[in-house]
Design a protein around this motif. Structure first.
Motif, mmCIF file in Angstrom:
data_model
loop_
_atom_site.group_PDB
_atom_site.id
_atom_site.type_symbol
_atom_site.label_atom_id
_atom_site.label_comp_id
_atom_site.label_asym_id
_atom_site.label_seq_id
_atom_site.Cartn_x
_atom_site.Cartn_y
_atom_site.Cartn_z
ATOM 1 N N VAL A 40 54.544 -43.197 -46.801
ATOM 2 C CA VAL A 40 54.153 -44.294 -47.687
ATOM 3 C C VAL A 40 54.236 -43.855 -49.146
ATOM 4 N N GLY A 41 54.936 -42.767 -49.376
ATOM 5 C CA GLY A 41 55.221 -42.375 -50.751
ATOM 6 C C GLY A 41 54.137 -41.546 -51.422
ATOM 7 N N ALA A 42 53.232 -40.933 -50.639
ATOM 8 C CA ALA A 42 52.236 -40.071 -51.261
ATOM 9 C C ALA A 42 52.786 -38.648 -51.327
ATOM 10 N N LEU A 43 52.382 -37.931 -52.355
ATOM 11 C CA LEU A 43 52.830 -36.550 -52.527
ATOM 12 C C LEU A 43 51.830 -35.622 -51.861
ATOM 13 N N ASP A 44 52.281 -34.865 -50.862
ATOM 14 C CA ASP A 44 51.398 -33.878 -50.252
ATOM 15 C C ASP A 44 52.098 -32.532 -50.263
ATOM 16 N N LEU A 45 51.509 -31.571 -49.611
ATOM 17 C CA LEU A 45 52.040 -30.219 -49.613
ATOM 18 C C LEU A 45 53.486 -30.210 -49.101
ATOM 19 N N TYR A 46 53.695 -30.880 -47.969
ATOM 20 C CA TYR A 46 55.038 -30.908 -47.387
ATOM 21 C C TYR A 46 56.024 -31.567 -48.338
ATOM 22 N N THR A 47 55.653 -32.700 -48.904
ATOM 23 C CA THR A 47 56.567 -33.423 -49.784
ATOM 24 C C THR A 47 56.943 -32.580 -50.998
ATOM 25 N N ALA A 48 55.967 -31.836 -51.522
ATOM 26 C CA ALA A 48 56.223 -30.992 -52.689
ATOM 27 C C ALA A 48 57.284 -29.946 -52.353
ATOM 28 N N PHE A 49 57.140 -29.302 -51.200
ATOM 29 C CA PHE A 49 58.116 -28.266 -50.835
ATOM 30 C C PHE A 49 59.462 -28.872 -50.461
ATOM 31 N N LEU B 227 59.318 -21.786 -45.470
ATOM 32 C CA LEU B 227 58.550 -20.620 -45.027
ATOM 33 C C LEU B 227 57.250 -20.510 -45.832
ATOM 34 N N VAL B 228 57.377 -20.671 -47.145
ATOM 35 C CA VAL B 228 56.187 -20.593 -48.006
ATOM 36 C C VAL B 228 55.236 -21.747 -47.677
ATOM 37 N N MET B 229 55.838 -22.917 -47.415
ATOM 38 C CA MET B 229 54.998 -24.068 -47.064
ATOM 39 C C MET B 229 54.164 -23.773 -45.806
ATOM 40 N N ALA B 230 54.838 -23.212 -44.807
ATOM 41 C CA ALA B 230 54.130 -22.885 -43.566
ATOM 42 C C ALA B 230 52.973 -21.943 -43.857
ATOM 43 N N ALA B 231 53.246 -20.959 -44.747
ATOM 44 C CA ALA B 231 52.191 -20.006 -45.097
ATOM 45 C C ALA B 231 50.996 -20.730 -45.717
ATOM 46 N N PHE B 232 51.282 -21.717 -46.566
ATOM 47 C CA PHE B 232 50.200 -22.486 -47.182
ATOM 48 C C PHE B 232 49.318 -23.147 -46.105
ATOM 49 N N TYR B 233 49.982 -23.834 -45.175
ATOM 50 C CA TYR B 233 49.216 -24.523 -44.125
ATOM 51 C C TYR B 233 48.378 -23.533 -43.321
ATOM 52 N N ILE B 234 49.019 -22.404 -42.981
ATOM 53 C CA ILE B 234 48.301 -21.427 -42.163
ATOM 54 C C ILE B 234 47.054 -20.926 -42.895
ATOM 55 N N VAL B 235 47.236 -20.646 -44.206
ATOM 56 C CA VAL B 235 46.091 -20.127 -44.955
ATOM 57 C C VAL B 235 44.963 -21.170 -45.007
ATOM 58 N N ILE B 236 45.331 -22.433 -45.257
ATOM 59 C CA ILE B 236 44.286 -23.474 -45.310
ATOM 60 C C ILE B 236 43.529 -23.529 -43.988
ATOM 61 N N VAL B 237 44.281 -23.547 -42.902
ATOM 62 C CA VAL B 237 43.653 -23.669 -41.586
ATOM 63 C C VAL B 237 42.758 -22.459 -41.308
ATOM 64 N N LEU B 238 43.267 -21.270 -41.676
ATOM 65 C CA LEU B 238 42.460 -20.066 -41.444
ATOM 66 C C LEU B 238 41.166 -20.100 -42.254
ATOM 67 N N VAL B 239 41.274 -20.580 -43.495
ATOM 68 C CA VAL B 239 40.074 -20.630 -44.348
ATOM 69 C C VAL B 239 39.041 -21.588 -43.732
ATOM 70 N N ILE B 240 39.510 -22.749 -43.263
ATOM 71 C CA ILE B 240 38.565 -23.693 -42.647
ATOM 72 C C ILE B 240 37.934 -23.071 -41.400
ATOM 73 N N ALA B 241 38.799 -22.450 -40.580
ATOM 74 C CA ALA B 241 38.285 -21.855 -39.341
ATOM 75 C C ALA B 241 37.242 -20.786 -39.652
ATOM 76 N N LEU B 242 37.506 -20.002 -40.705
ATOM 77 C CA LEU B 242 36.559 -18.961 -41.090
ATOM 78 C C LEU B 242 35.245 -19.586 -41.554
ATOM 79 N N GLY B 243 35.373 -20.652 -42.368
ATOM 80 C CA GLY B 243 34.178 -21.349 -42.844
ATOM 81 C C GLY B 243 33.327 -21.845 -41.682
ATOM 82 N N VAL B 244 34.002 -22.423 -40.688
ATOM 83 C CA VAL B 244 33.280 -22.938 -39.520
ATOM 84 C C VAL B 244 32.563 -21.806 -38.796
#
Ligand SMILES: Nc1ncnc2c1ncn2[C@@H]1O[C@H](COP(=O)(O)OP(=O)(O)O)[C@@H](O)[C@H]1O
Ligand SMILES: [Mg+2]
Lengths: 240, 260
Positions: free
Chosen positions: A185-194, A209-226
């Protein structure tokens, strides 16, 4: 190897010199905003639905009301759990909102749809959480003269939320991952930017590859927070 | 104070209370005894409609609270209840356990008042909170637990929990108190402190209905004893009549089992 070094150079130039990082930061911001605010809306809606679904009803009128509300909630959750979120986004952005004459920015629409979608999932999680609270808590609340909703919101839901914290963390992770479709729907997100950086240079390997790393880091940070939160809750349970 | 008229309670096919009629008068201390599964808890829970009666009436202060149309929440504010498992609110401190209902209900009443400016309203609510806290601290002082005001229930011993649960009910100034086996979940060494508190209330003139297995306590405190069996009040009378001169065989059998 030389080839990769060259690819990296191309990426670096477009990422730093040509300001690609600014786009990535914007995309990252949107990804996080859509997922986080979506989850908050989802918790609000999900709690409402869950509380309605376990509502008893005492008079004939309230019993019928409870049935009707239950029906509505059940249609709602079936729809949002039964269709892909892309479809929900497209319907919202291109059909429902225009028909209602409402004009919203793509990101706002995404927040809204992700919130509504998450509400359907959180309602099931919350129902489980409410079920895990000792029924004696509800009885005690009702026995001192509190109403059903007051007891739910002051006594039962806070204890339920504590029980479902880890599951809510997983829901947030799902939402982050699902934001990768918001470009529909035309929103700019991490994937769209890369994708933009990649398409600009016809050079896909490194950006993705860098994009994937971004997603992985976000997910890991959330998992750690939980995990940290869980540990703290457990500790407070033990001390208390 | 509470008039029970032809009360029937079924759980599905299972008939648990079979046409009970009785009156609980002001100031009475009614002890309910009887074998497990005879319907004692169900009977008690029907008195504040925690279980909705299948048929019959519960007349409290002239109103049939078994009628689904009455606002049961208002009546429950005047009927205190104490559970076997204490059921303190786990997510609230001891103090908040006691003040929660008075503040919530007081706020509702303030909001209902017409003609108050926003400022007056806020002032009333502030006053209400102060009073509720003061009252709660006094109640805690009465049971010697004022130093526990800010801890969570899970840090308390069973006896402490039950005493807090009792004063939580008292904070609403109830006209009658219902106890469902208040000491059955307690370690033996803590039974005394809870029974003493209940005796205290009895001496203050509180109307109460107590389901109990503590026969000595029933004998000492009760003004009337009900023996329930198979969903009916099989026999009732003064403690002396029930414990010294039981009439029906079932009661004699029951007493021979519980009084060693
Ligand atoms: N919520 C319920 N649903 C179905 N059956 C119940 C329920 N509560 C109690 N019963 C049944 O009703 C009967 C009486 O229970 P209860 O009033 O708890 O007895 P008592 O307190 O004298 O031990 C028992 O057979 C019990 O299994
Ligand atoms: Mg019982």
């Amino acid at each position: 190897m030389q080839n990769i070094a060259k690819k990296w150079e191309v990426f670096e130039r477009s990422f730093i010199e040509y300001g690609g990082y600014e786009r990535v930061i914007d995309g990252l911001k949107n990804t996080l905003i859509i997922a986080l605010i979506g989850l908050c809306i989802g918790i609000f809606i999900g709690t409402l639905i869950a509380v309605v679904r376990v509502m008893p009803g005492r008079t004939r009128f309230t019993k019928v009301m409870a049935k009707i509300l239950n029906g509505i909630c059940s249609v709602y959750t079936s729809f949002f759990r039964g269709t892909p979120i892309v479809v929900q986004l497209l319907l919202g952005y291109y059909v429902i909102l225009p028909l209602m004459g409402i004009n919203l920015k793509p990101v706002s629409v995404c927040i809204l749809i992700f919130g509504l979608n998450s509400g359907a999932y959180v309602s099931e999680i919350m129902r489980g959480g409410i079920g895990s609270v000792d029924p004696g808590q509800m009885e005690a609340g009702r026995a001192v003269g509190l109403g059903y909703w007051a007891t739910m919101l002051k006594i039962i839901v806070p204890q339920a939320v504590k029980n479902i914290m880890p599951t809510l963390g997983n829901e947030l992770i799902s939402l982050v991952k699902e934001t990768s479709v918001v470009s529909f729907v035309g929103a700019l997100d991490l994937y769209t930017a890369f994708r933009y950086i990649a398409a600009n240079n016809y050079e896909f390997m490194i950006p993705y590859l860098v994009m994937a790393a971004f997603y992985i880091v976000i997910v890991l940070v959330i998992a750690l927070g939980v995990k940290l939160m869980e540990r703290r809750l457990k500790k407070s349970d033990r001390n208390s | 104070m509470i008039e029970i008229v032809d009360l029937v309670k079924n759980f599905g096919e299972l008939n648990v209370l079979n046409h009970i009629t009785d009156t609980i008068n002001e100031g009475e201390k009614v002890a309910i005894i009887g074998p497990s599964g005879s319907g004692k808890s169900t009977y008690l829970r029907c008195l504040n409609c925690l279980e909705d009666p299948t048929s019959g009436s519960i007349i409290f202060e002239g109103e049939d609270i078994a009628d689904p149309k009455v606002n049961i929440n208002v009546h429950r504010q005047h009927i205190g209840m104490v559970f076997q498992q204490f059921n303190l609110f786990n997510n609230k401190t001891v103090l908040d356990n006691i003040t929660l209902a008075p503040i919530h209900i007081g706020k509702k009443n303030i909001k209902k008042q017409k003609g108050l400016s926003l400022k007056q309203r806020q002032e009333s609510i502030k006053q209400l909170k102060l009073e509720a806290k003061e009252n709660a601290l006094n109640l805690l002082r009465r049971i010697g637990l004022e130093d526990k005001a800010d801890v969570y229930p899970s840090t308390l011993s069973g006896g402490q929990k039950q005493r807090v649960a009792i004063v939580r009910a008292l904070a609403m100034n109830p006209k009658v108190m219902l106890f469902d086996e208040p000491t059955s979940a307690l370690d033996p060494e803590m039974v005394g402190e809870v029974l003493d508190l209940i005796k205290d209330l009895a001496n203050d003139g509180m109307t109460m209905v107590i389901v109990t297995h503590e026969m000595g306590f029933a004998r000492e405190v009760a003004s009337r004893v009900l023996f329930m069996d198979g969903g009916v009040i099989a026999e009732q009378g003064t403690p002396e009549e029930i414990f010294e001169h039981p009439k029906c065989d079932r009661l004699r059998e029951f007493l021979s089992k519980v009084v060693k």
